[in-house]
Design a protein around this motif. Structure first.
Motif, PDB file in Angstrom:
ATOM      1  N   ILE A 161     -11.566  52.796  14.518  1.00  0.00           N
ATOM      2  CA  ILE A 161     -10.530  53.510  13.779  1.00  0.00           C
ATOM      3  C   ILE A 161     -10.951  54.973  13.649  1.00  0.00           C
ATOM      4  CG2 ILE A 161     -11.461  52.962  11.500  1.00  0.00           C
ATOM      5  CD1 ILE A 161      -8.368  52.625  10.705  1.00  0.00           C
ATOM      6  N   ARG A 162      -9.986  55.862  13.831  1.00  0.00           N
ATOM      7  CA  ARG A 162     -10.235  57.289  13.646  1.00  0.00           C
ATOM      8  C   ARG A 162      -9.034  57.874  12.912  1.00  0.00           C
ATOM      9  NH1 ARG A 162      -8.545  56.612  18.905  1.00  0.00           N
ATOM     10  NH2 ARG A 162      -7.196  58.236  19.671  1.00  0.00           N
ATOM     11  N   TYR A 163      -9.259  59.042  12.360  1.00  0.00           N
ATOM     12  CA  TYR A 163      -8.220  59.680  11.555  1.00  0.00           C
ATOM     13  C   TYR A 163      -7.855  61.018  12.176  1.00  0.00           C
ATOM     14  CZ  TYR A 163      -9.333  55.979   8.367  1.00  0.00           C
ATOM     15  OH  TYR A 163      -9.537  54.732   7.834  1.00  0.00           O
ATOM     16  N   LEU A 164      -6.574  61.202  12.402  1.00  0.00           N
ATOM     17  CA  LEU A 164      -6.063  62.426  12.997  1.00  0.00           C
ATOM     18  C   LEU A 164      -5.619  63.380  11.892  1.00  0.00           C
ATOM     19  CD1 LEU A 164      -3.935  60.771  15.817  1.00  0.00           C
ATOM     20  CD2 LEU A 164      -6.334  61.485  15.906  1.00  0.00           C
ATOM     21  N   GLU A 165      -5.105  64.512  12.317  1.00  0.00           N
ATOM     22  CA  GLU A 165      -4.596  65.503  11.380  1.00  0.00           C
ATOM     23  C   GLU A 165      -3.575  64.861  10.442  1.00  0.00           C
ATOM     24  OE1 GLU A 165      -2.242  69.594  11.994  1.00  0.00           O
ATOM     25  OE2 GLU A 165      -3.950  69.286  13.333  1.00  0.00           O
ATOM     26  N   GLY A 166      -3.642  65.191   9.175  1.00  0.00           N
ATOM     27  CA  GLY A 166      -2.722  64.609   8.205  1.00  0.00           C
ATOM     28  C   GLY A 166      -3.161  63.227   7.759  1.00  0.00           C
ATOM     29  N   SER A 205      -4.063  57.359  10.599  1.00  0.00           N
ATOM     30  CA  SER A 205      -5.076  56.476  11.179  1.00  0.00           C
ATOM     31  C   SER A 205      -4.573  55.875  12.488  1.00  0.00           C
ATOM     32  CB  SER A 205      -5.461  55.375  10.191  1.00  0.00           C
ATOM     33  OG  SER A 205      -4.324  54.677   9.760  1.00  0.00           O
ATOM     34  N   VAL A 206      -5.509  55.715  13.412  1.00  0.00           N
ATOM     35  CA  VAL A 206      -5.229  55.073  14.689  1.00  0.00           C
ATOM     36  C   VAL A 206      -6.427  54.183  15.035  1.00  0.00           C
ATOM     37  CG1 VAL A 206      -6.073  57.037  16.043  1.00  0.00           C
ATOM     38  CG2 VAL A 206      -4.547  55.398  17.105  1.00  0.00           C
ATOM     39  N   ALA A 207      -6.135  52.947  15.392  1.00  0.00           N
ATOM     40  CA  ALA A 207      -7.183  51.993  15.775  1.00  0.00           C
ATOM     41  C   ALA A 207      -6.959  51.602  17.226  1.00  0.00           C
ATOM     42  CB  ALA A 207      -7.139  50.758  14.884  1.00  0.00           C
ATOM     43  N   SER A 208      -8.050  51.338  17.924  1.00  0.00           N
ATOM     44  CA  SER A 208      -7.939  50.911  19.319  1.00  0.00           C
ATOM     45  C   SER A 208      -9.034  49.906  19.628  1.00  0.00           C
ATOM     46  CB  SER A 208      -8.028  52.111  20.255  1.00  0.00           C
ATOM     47  OG  SER A 208      -9.256  52.781  20.079  1.00  0.00           O
ATOM     48  N   PHE A 209      -8.737  49.020  20.573  1.00  0.00           N
ATOM     49  CA  PHE A 209      -9.697  48.019  21.017  1.00  0.00           C
ATOM     50  C   PHE A 209      -9.224  47.421  22.333  1.00  0.00           C
ATOM     51  CE2 PHE A 209      -6.746  46.000  18.086  1.00  0.00           C
ATOM     52  CZ  PHE A 209      -6.287  44.907  18.808  1.00  0.00           C
ATOM     53  N   PRO A 210     -10.152  46.868  23.114  1.00  0.00           N
ATOM     54  CA  PRO A 210      -9.754  46.154  24.327  1.00  0.00           C
ATOM     55  C   PRO A 210      -9.422  44.698  23.990  1.00  0.00           C
ATOM     56  CG  PRO A 210     -12.131  46.353  24.247  1.00  0.00           C
ATOM     57  CD  PRO A 210     -11.582  47.086  23.039  1.00  0.00           C
ATOM     58  N   ARG A 269      -1.228  54.065  11.988  1.00  0.00           N
ATOM     59  CA  ARG A 269      -0.985  54.155  10.542  1.00  0.00           C
ATOM     60  C   ARG A 269      -1.410  52.890   9.789  1.00  0.00           C
ATOM     61  NH1 ARG A 269       2.632  56.828  13.388  1.00  0.00           N
ATOM     62  NH2 ARG A 269       2.954  59.036  12.965  1.00  0.00           N
ATOM     63  N   GLY A 270      -0.530  52.324   8.997  1.00  0.00           N
ATOM     64  CA  GLY A 270      -0.866  51.157   8.179  1.00  0.00           C
ATOM     65  C   GLY A 270      -1.322  49.968   9.001  1.00  0.00           C
ATOM     66  N   LEU A 271      -0.723  49.773  10.159  1.00  0.00           N
ATOM     67  CA  LEU A 271      -1.111  48.662  11.024  1.00  0.00           C
ATOM     68  C   LEU A 271      -2.552  48.854  11.505  1.00  0.00           C
ATOM     69  CD1 LEU A 271       0.240  46.082  12.047  1.00  0.00           C
ATOM     70  CD2 LEU A 271       0.843  47.303  14.117  1.00  0.00           C
ATOM     71  N   ALA A 272      -2.955  50.095  11.743  1.00  0.00           N
ATOM     72  CA  ALA A 272      -4.336  50.392  12.146  1.00  0.00           C
ATOM     73  C   ALA A 272      -5.302  50.043  11.014  1.00  0.00           C
ATOM     74  CB  ALA A 272      -4.473  51.859  12.524  1.00  0.00           C
TER      75      ALA A 272
END
Length: 150
Positions: free
Chosen positions: A19-24, A27-32, A58-61
């Motif tokens: 999970i990482r946080y962008l401007e504002g 939140s964005v999460a990623s995985f294989p 966002r919330g889903l992340a």
């Protein structure tokens, strides 16, 4: 005329969500995610595994970061998205990802309890129970759902 861009996957996480946080503070999460299929080749059974890059916003992340972990079996619905970026050498690259719109945790009740997440907790996800199996449903925009199965 519009088209349909819908992806449904059932597979195992290849690693814990990043999970990482962008401007504002977005939140964005990623995985294989690994999906496998079996087929017969020359009289022997062969397993073929495909790897998919999953992205949640966002919330889903935030929910994914809390409940998903490497090896977990998950059902994901989303859409295909191809984007371009420049690598460190300045070369233009393309990547195709699944942007998840909802996911369900799949597995036995013991899989959920072993992580300390009980379905009776006040802040935990709502779960459905049946024959020793448990499914937890997460959607990005629950208020947009009108209860129709299509």
């Amino acid at each position: 005329m519009s088209g349909v861009n819908k992806v449904i996957l059932v597979g195992h996480l290849g690693k814990d969500p990043e999970i990482r946080y962008l401007e504002g503070n977005v939140s964005v999460a990623s995985f294989p995610l690994a999906t496998s299929e079996m087929y017969n080749k020359d009289g022997r059974r062969v397993e073929q595994t495909e790897w998919h890059n999953i992205v949640l916003w966002r919330g889903l992340a935030d929910v994914a970061a809390k409940y998903l972990s490497k090896g977990r079996l998950v059902y994901i619905e989303g859409k295909l998205r191809t984007r371009t970026y420049e690598d460190k050498e300045g070369i233009r690259r393309y990547t195709t990802e699944i942007v998840a719109e909802s996911f369900n945790l799949l597995g036995r009740r013991s899989d959920f309890e072993s992580q300390g997440n009980s379905s009776s907790s006040a802040d935990g996800p709502k779960t459905s129970k049946g024959d020793g199996e448990q499914s937890v449903d997460f959607k990005e925009n629950d208020e947009d759902q009108d209860g129709l199965p299509f």
